[in-house]
Design an enzyme around this catalytic site. Structure first.
Site, PDB file in Angstrom:
ATOM      1  N   CYS A 248      34.816 -52.344 -25.756  1.00 22.37           N
ATOM      2  CA  CYS A 248      35.882 -53.353 -25.892  1.00 22.37           C
ATOM      3  C   CYS A 248      35.530 -54.564 -25.026  1.00 22.37           C
ATOM      4  CB  CYS A 248      37.238 -52.782 -25.519  1.00 22.37           C
ATOM      5  SG  CYS A 248      37.663 -51.270 -26.422  1.00 22.37           S
ATOM      6  N   PRO A 251      36.130 -61.000 -24.156  1.00 21.77           N
ATOM      7  CA  PRO A 251      35.212 -62.083 -24.558  1.00 21.77           C
ATOM      8  C   PRO A 251      33.852 -62.055 -23.864  1.00 21.77           C
ATOM      9  CG  PRO A 251      36.770 -62.907 -22.958  1.00 21.77           C
ATOM     10  CD  PRO A 251      37.165 -61.478 -23.223  1.00 21.77           C
ATOM     11  N   GLY A 252      33.632 -61.071 -22.976  1.00 25.25           N
ATOM     12  CA  GLY A 252      32.319 -60.921 -22.365  1.00 25.25           C
ATOM     13  C   GLY A 252      32.250 -61.201 -20.882  1.00 25.25           C
ATOM     14  N   GLY A 253      33.376 -61.386 -20.229  1.00 28.76           N
ATOM     15  CA  GLY A 253      33.363 -61.657 -18.788  1.00 28.76           C
ATOM     16  C   GLY A 253      32.773 -60.515 -17.986  1.00 28.76           C
ATOM     17  N   LYS A 254      33.205 -59.291 -18.290  1.00 30.53           N
ATOM     18  CA  LYS A 254      32.674 -58.122 -17.571  1.00 30.53           C
ATOM     19  C   LYS A 254      31.227 -57.848 -17.998  1.00 30.53           C
ATOM     20  CE  LYS A 254      36.346 -55.698 -18.739  1.00 30.53           C
ATOM     21  NZ  LYS A 254      37.313 -56.790 -19.051  1.00 30.53           N
ATOM     22  N   ASP A 299      34.244 -49.559 -33.873  1.00 33.31           N
ATOM     23  CA  ASP A 299      35.479 -48.952 -33.370  1.00 33.31           C
ATOM     24  C   ASP A 299      35.100 -48.058 -32.193  1.00 33.31           C
ATOM     25  OD1 ASP A 299      37.719 -47.285 -32.910  1.00 33.31           O
ATOM     26  OD2 ASP A 299      38.360 -47.459 -34.990  1.00 33.31           O
ATOM     27  N   CYS A 369      44.019 -53.139 -17.569  1.00 32.06           N
ATOM     28  CA  CYS A 369      44.742 -54.237 -16.909  1.00 32.06           C
ATOM     29  C   CYS A 369      46.244 -53.959 -16.988  1.00 32.06           C
ATOM     30  CB  CYS A 369      44.389 -55.585 -17.522  1.00 32.06           C
ATOM     31  SG  CYS A 369      44.755 -55.745 -19.279  1.00 32.06           S
TER      32      CYS A 369
END
Length: 434
Positions: A248, A251-254, A299, A369
Site C-alpha cells: 500500500c 504516494p511513495g513517501g515511505k 491487491d 495512521c
C-alpha cells in the site's frame, strides 16, 4: 472571487464527499491568491471542518430551517470567526451581511439577525456545553469516538486527547539525502527566515507553507512527509542490496525513505491496488532521483501469490485514519464503528499474506495512521497468537517523540505528541527454522 466564496465552495465539496486536502490544493491552482489569502482560506476552511458539529448546533439554535447550502456555509464561516478567531465581531457580521445582500435584502437581514443573536447568547451557550461535558457538540467529536478515546486513555485524559486531535498542523518536510543535505536545507530556511518548530532526524516541521512552491521542493530535494510515517519506514532497517516490499505504498513517501536507507541500491517492490497510484509512485521516485523502485498494481491481500520472498516488508495498511484528523478533519464525519471492524479484518488479512513471503530471519513493520487499538494492538496480538514464528523486535524511537508502548512492544504516537501525526508502529522478526 471573494476568498469567503472560495472557502464556502470548498466546504460544499467536502460535505459531498471530497477530500479536504485535494480540494484545497486544487483551489490554490485554480485561483490567483496571495500568500495572505491562502492562509486565511486554509484557516477558515479547516476551522469549519474541525468544528462542524458545534457550528451547525449553534446555527440551529439561532435559526429555523436553512434550505440554501451557501447560506449555511456563510454562517458556519462567520460563527467560526466569531468564536475561534480574534476577528472584529462587527466586521465579521458586516461582511457576511454584504455577501448575503447580493442575493436579496431579506436574506441579508436574516444573516445579520442570526449572527447578532448568536453573539448575544454565545458565552452562555458555550458555558452550558462545558458544564454538561457535551464533547460531541463542543469539540465536534462523534459520541462513539469519544467512547473509544475514553476507553483507551481513561476519563482523566479524555479532554486532553480530544483537544490534541483538534490542533492545527504544521507543514513537515523531509530532506532527500540522495540529493540534498540537512545543512543545506537549514541554510535555505535561515535565508527565508522560516522557523523550525520541531525536528525528527531529517524531518522538519516549519512555520511556513511557502517552501512547497520552492525550487528545492520541485526538484525533489525535499519531500512533504510527516515524521510518524518516516519512523515507520526508518525502523524497518532496510539495507543496500536487499529485496524489500512496500505494501500500500502510494504516494511513495515511505518508499523513498526505504530507498534512501538502501543508498538507492537493491530492489523495492512498491504495490498499490490502484493504477493511478502506481503512476503517482513512479512520478515521485523519478522526481526524487530514485531508480530501484518497481511500482506494481496488486491487491495486498494476494501479495503472497506473487512468487518472491523478501528480506524486509513494510506493511502500512489501509486504516480508519483517526491519527491524521488534524490534517483531514472530515474523517470524523465519514467513519463509524462498522468501518473500523471491516478495516481490522482487512488489515489482518494483509498482514498474514505479507508474513507468508517474508524470508526466515527477515523483518517486518506493521503500521497504521490510526489510534484505534482494534486496528493496532488487538490485530497484532491475534496475528502473534496464530503465527508463533514471529517475535516482536525493539523499535528505535527518538527521545523527542511522545507516545506510549503497548503490551506487545509496539509504539503509539498519541495525544501526548504535540506536533506529529498519531501513528502505530510495531516491528516483527520471522525466526529462522531450525
Amino acid at each position: 472571487m471573494s476568498v469567503k466564496y472560495v472557502a464556502m465552495k470548498l466546504i460544499s465539496f467536502v460535505d459531498k464527499g471530497s477530500y479536504s486536502n485535494i480540494v484545497l490544493n486544487d483551489a490554490f491552482k485554480e485561483f490567483y491568491l496571495t500568500a495572505k489569502e491562502k492562509a486565511f482560506i486554509t484557516e477558515i476552511f479547516y476551522g469549519v471542518l474541525r468544528n462542524k458539529n458545534f457550528l451547525d448546533y449553534m446555527i440551529e439554535k439561532n435559526t429555523k430551517v436553512i434550505k440554501k447550502e451557501w447560506i449555511r456555509n456563510l454562517l458556519r464561516i462567520s460563527i467560526y470567526q466569531l468564536t475561534f478567531m480574534s476577528s472584529d465581531a462587527k466586521g465579521v457580521v458586516w461582511e457576511a451581511t454584504e455577501i448575503a445582500k447580493k442575493h436579496g435584502i431579506a436574506i441579508s437581514k436574516f444573516v445579520n439577525g442570526t449572527l447578532r443573536n448568536y453573539l448575544r447568547n454565545k458565552d452562555l451557550e458555550i458555558k452550558k456545553l462545558h458544564d454538561e461535558k457535551n464533547y460531541e457538540i463542543l469539540y465536534s467529536i462523534p459520541q462513539y469516538f469519544c467512547d473509544i478515546l475514553e476507553k483507551q486513555y481513561g476519563s482523566e485524559n479524555l479532554n486532553q486527547a480530544i483537544i490534541s486531535l483538534k490542533k492545527i498542523p504544521y507543514l513537515s518536510v523531509r530532506v532527500n539525502k540522495l540529493k540534498y543535505s540537512e545543512e543545506e536545507f537549514e541554510e535555505f530556511l535561515k535565508e527565508r527566515d522560516i522557523q523550525i518548530i520541531k525536528k525528527v532526524d531529517s524531518v522538519y516541521y516549519v512555520n511556513s507553507g511557502l517552501i512547497i512552491n520552492s525550487k528545492e521542493f520541485k526538484e525533489g530535494k525535499i519531500i512533504a512527509q510527516d515524521a510518524s510515517s518516516y519512523l515507520a519506514a526508518k525502523n524497518l532497517g532496510a539495507k543496500p542490496n536487499e529485496l524489500v516490499l512496500d505494501i500500500c505504498a502510494a504516494p511513495g513517501g515511505k518508499t523513498a525513505v526505504l530507498a534512501e536507507e538502501m543508498e538507492n541500491k537493491g530492489e523495492i517492490i512498491a504495490i498499490d491496488i490502484h493504477q493511478h497510484k502506481k503512476k503517482l509512485i513512479e512520478e515521485n521516485m523519478k522526481k526524487l532521483g530514485i531508480d530501484i523502485v518497481k511500482a506494481t498494481v496488486l491487491d495486498a491481500r494476494n501479495v503472497n501469490k506473487q512468487g518472491r520472498k523478501f528480506d524486509k516488508i513494510l506493511v502500512d495498511v489501509p486504516c480508519s485514519g483517526y491519527g491524521v484528523i488534524r490534517k483531514k478533519p472530515e474523517i470524523l464525519y465519514t467513519k463509524n464503528r462498522e468501518n473500523v471492524e471491516e478495516l481490522a479484518s482487512l488489515q489482518l488479512e494483509i498482514l498474514n499474506s505479507a508474513a507468508d513471503i517474508l524470508k526466515d530471519g527477515g523483518e517486518l513493520i506493521y503500521s497504521t495512521c490510526t489510534i484505534i487499538s482494534q486496528e493496532n494492538t488487538e490485530n497484532v496480538e491475534k496475528f502473534l497468537n496464530e503465527r508463533k514464528e514471529f517475535k516482536v523486535k525493539t523499535l528505535n524511537i527518538p527521545e523527542n517523540v511522545s507516545g506510549e508502548y503497548d503490551k506487545l512492544g509496539g509504539f503509539s504516537i498519541n495525544y501526548k505528541e504535540e506536533i506529529m501525526d498519531n501513528f502505530y508502529i510495531i516491528k516483527l522478526v520471522k525466526e529462522e527454522k531450525c
